[in-house]
Write a protein that holds these residues in place. Structure first.
Motif, mmCIF file in Angstrom:
data_model
loop_
_atom_site.group_PDB
_atom_site.id
_atom_site.type_symbol
_atom_site.label_atom_id
_atom_site.label_comp_id
_atom_site.label_asym_id
_atom_site.label_seq_id
_atom_site.Cartn_x
_atom_site.Cartn_y
_atom_site.Cartn_z
ATOM 1 N N MET A 120 0.523 -1.294 -0.133
ATOM 2 C CA MET A 120 0.229 -0.048 -0.142
ATOM 3 C C MET A 120 0.418 0.977 -0.085
ATOM 4 O O MET A 120 1.688 1.418 1.002
ATOM 5 C CB MET A 120 -1.102 -0.024 1.158
ATOM 6 N N GLY A 121 0.348 2.438 -0.991
ATOM 7 C CA GLY A 121 1.709 3.129 -1.275
ATOM 8 C C GLY A 121 0.706 5.113 -1.027
ATOM 9 O O GLY A 121 -0.187 4.464 -2.108
ATOM 10 N N ASP A 122 1.645 5.271 -0.761
ATOM 11 C CA ASP A 122 1.179 6.920 -1.676
ATOM 12 C C ASP A 122 2.026 7.836 -2.236
ATOM 13 O O ASP A 122 3.909 7.984 -1.816
ATOM 14 C CB ASP A 122 0.585 7.425 0.279
ATOM 15 N N LEU A 123 2.289 8.558 -3.230
ATOM 16 C CA LEU A 123 3.242 9.144 -3.364
ATOM 17 C C LEU A 123 2.080 10.290 -3.710
ATOM 18 O O LEU A 123 1.681 10.402 -4.720
ATOM 19 C CB LEU A 123 3.742 8.544 -4.766
ATOM 20 N N GLU A 124 2.260 11.940 -3.664
ATOM 21 C CA GLU A 124 1.794 12.807 -3.458
ATOM 22 C C GLU A 124 2.931 14.152 -3.556
ATOM 23 O O GLU A 124 4.006 13.850 -2.496
ATOM 24 C CB GLU A 124 1.372 12.901 -2.586
ATOM 25 N N ALA A 125 2.350 15.111 -3.698
ATOM 26 C CA ALA A 125 3.003 16.158 -3.836
ATOM 27 C C ALA A 125 2.599 17.311 -3.453
ATOM 28 O O ALA A 125 1.584 17.178 -3.587
ATOM 29 C CB ALA A 125 3.547 16.680 -5.700
ATOM 30 N N PHE B 229 1.515 2.982 10.869
ATOM 31 C CA PHE B 229 2.429 1.494 10.025
ATOM 32 C C PHE B 229 2.514 0.806 11.259
ATOM 33 O O PHE B 229 3.466 -0.088 10.434
ATOM 34 C CB PHE B 229 3.871 2.945 9.782
ATOM 35 N N GLY B 230 2.380 0.794 12.142
ATOM 36 C CA GLY B 230 2.484 0.261 12.933
ATOM 37 C C GLY B 230 1.892 -1.015 13.447
ATOM 38 O O GLY B 230 2.121 -1.902 14.503
ATOM 39 N N MET C 32 2.927 15.015 6.347
ATOM 40 C CA MET C 32 2.318 13.791 7.257
ATOM 41 C C MET C 32 0.592 14.172 7.558
ATOM 42 O O MET C 32 -0.091 13.156 6.778
ATOM 43 C CB MET C 32 3.220 13.277 8.366
ATOM 44 N N ASN C 33 0.318 14.918 7.549
ATOM 45 C CA ASN C 33 -0.760 15.817 8.493
ATOM 46 C C ASN C 33 -1.827 15.349 7.193
ATOM 47 O O ASN C 33 -2.818 15.471 7.270
ATOM 48 C CB ASN C 33 -1.018 16.500 9.114
ATOM 49 N N HIS C 34 -1.244 16.020 6.211
ATOM 50 C CA HIS C 34 -2.479 15.884 4.847
ATOM 51 C C HIS C 34 -2.453 14.816 4.477
ATOM 52 O O HIS C 34 -3.881 13.687 3.700
ATOM 53 C CB HIS C 34 -1.900 16.464 4.024
ATOM 54 N N ILE C 35 -1.288 13.510 4.595
ATOM 55 C CA ILE C 35 -1.563 12.449 3.814
ATOM 56 C C ILE C 35 -2.338 11.464 4.309
ATOM 57 O O ILE C 35 -2.846 10.517 3.900
ATOM 58 C CB ILE C 35 -0.387 12.000 2.871
ATOM 59 N N TYR C 36 -2.529 11.687 5.716
ATOM 60 C CA TYR C 36 -2.483 10.641 7.192
ATOM 61 C C TYR C 36 -3.913 11.246 7.725
ATOM 62 O O TYR C 36 -3.293 11.790 9.106
ATOM 63 C CB TYR C 36 -1.986 10.013 7.476
ATOM 64 N N PRO C 37 -4.977 12.177 7.118
ATOM 65 C CA PRO C 37 -5.719 12.826 8.110
ATOM 66 C C PRO C 37 -6.210 12.174 9.170
ATOM 67 O O PRO C 37 -7.034 13.069 9.716
ATOM 68 C CB PRO C 37 -6.325 13.127 6.945
#
Length: 235
Positions: free
Chosen positions: A27-32, A168-169, A85-90
């Motif tokens: 499972m991945g996230d790739l964002e700018a 992630f843990g 980090m806050n934006h990608i994992y709200p």
């Protein structure tokens, strides 16, 4: 921070959301994102800046993984990492992260090598996927990332999961990586994070999500029937 709508990254991001490689699901996230701050980000940035200045040790003020925290540019770098980090994992709050949670990578190429080694099996799935495998996965990945962030000008940071206070843990996670490519000149930051999850846990998560979606859909339909007349009257 503003999410940047970059089509090549969107295509890769959609593919990486869930990749079954056999032994596990990746499972991945790739964002700018643009580093221009506004609204809540600006407010949080100010409070974080004050907290970092007052809460850092003399050693951190003179040297840290993101630079001397006595310097505003170093604090900005740390804040950008946290806000990303806050934006990608709200669903999680990373506001308590500090410089020691991150590591500056020696070179961009070292980060690329580490990422490539984790994605060999993913590359094989990409090659077999209709409409995607016309070019090698890693070639597409790095050309798209370079187009978005211009790698030669980037500093690279990695986040080291503490496995307790972040998403992630959990027991299902086999491994994970989290890299930030930061281009000061462009005022952009690109996040690339992946984690390998046991197939059993991934299947259970999918089943739970499907049940939740059906439950919500039923509620939505009921609400539409129940309140349809009022909506029409309002219009």
């Amino acid at each position: 921070m503003k999410y940047l709508d970059i089509p090549p990254l969107q295509r890769l991001n959609a593919f990486l959301k869930s990749v079954d490689v056999g032994e596990y699901v990746l499972m991945g996230d790739l964002e700018a994102y643009s580093c221009k701050l506004a609204g809540l980000d600006k407010k949080l940035s100010k409070s974080l800046d004050a907290e970092v200045q007052t809460g850092s040790s003399p050693l951190e003020l003179s040297a840290s993984p993101v630079g001397p925290l006595a310097e505003s540019s170093s604090r900005k770098t740390l804040i950008y990492l946290i806000l990303t980090m806050n934006h990608i994992y709200p669903d999680h709050d990373f506001s308590l992260l500090r410089a020691h949670h991150f590591q500056k990578e020696e070179t961009v190429s070292k980060a690329e090598e580490a990422i490539d080694s984790h994605l060999l099996e993913v590359s094989k799935v990409w090659a077999k996927t209709p409409g995607l495998g016309e070019s090698p996965f890693l070639e597409c990945l790095w050309s798209s990332v370079d187009e978005a962030i211009f790698l030669k000008e980037c500093d690279v940071y990695s986040y080291k999961s503490d496995l307790e206070t972040d998403p992630f843990g959990d027991e299902a996670s086999i491994w994970s990586f989290h890299y930030f490519f930061y281009n000061k000149k462009m005022k952009r930051i690109l996040y690339f994070g992946c984690r390998a999850v046991s197939k059993q846990a991934a299947d259970e998560a999918t089943d739970t999500s499907s049940k939740y979606d059906r439950y919500n859909q039923d509620d939505t339909d009921d609400d539409s029937d129940r309140y349809g007349m009022a909506t029409e009257m309002d219009v």
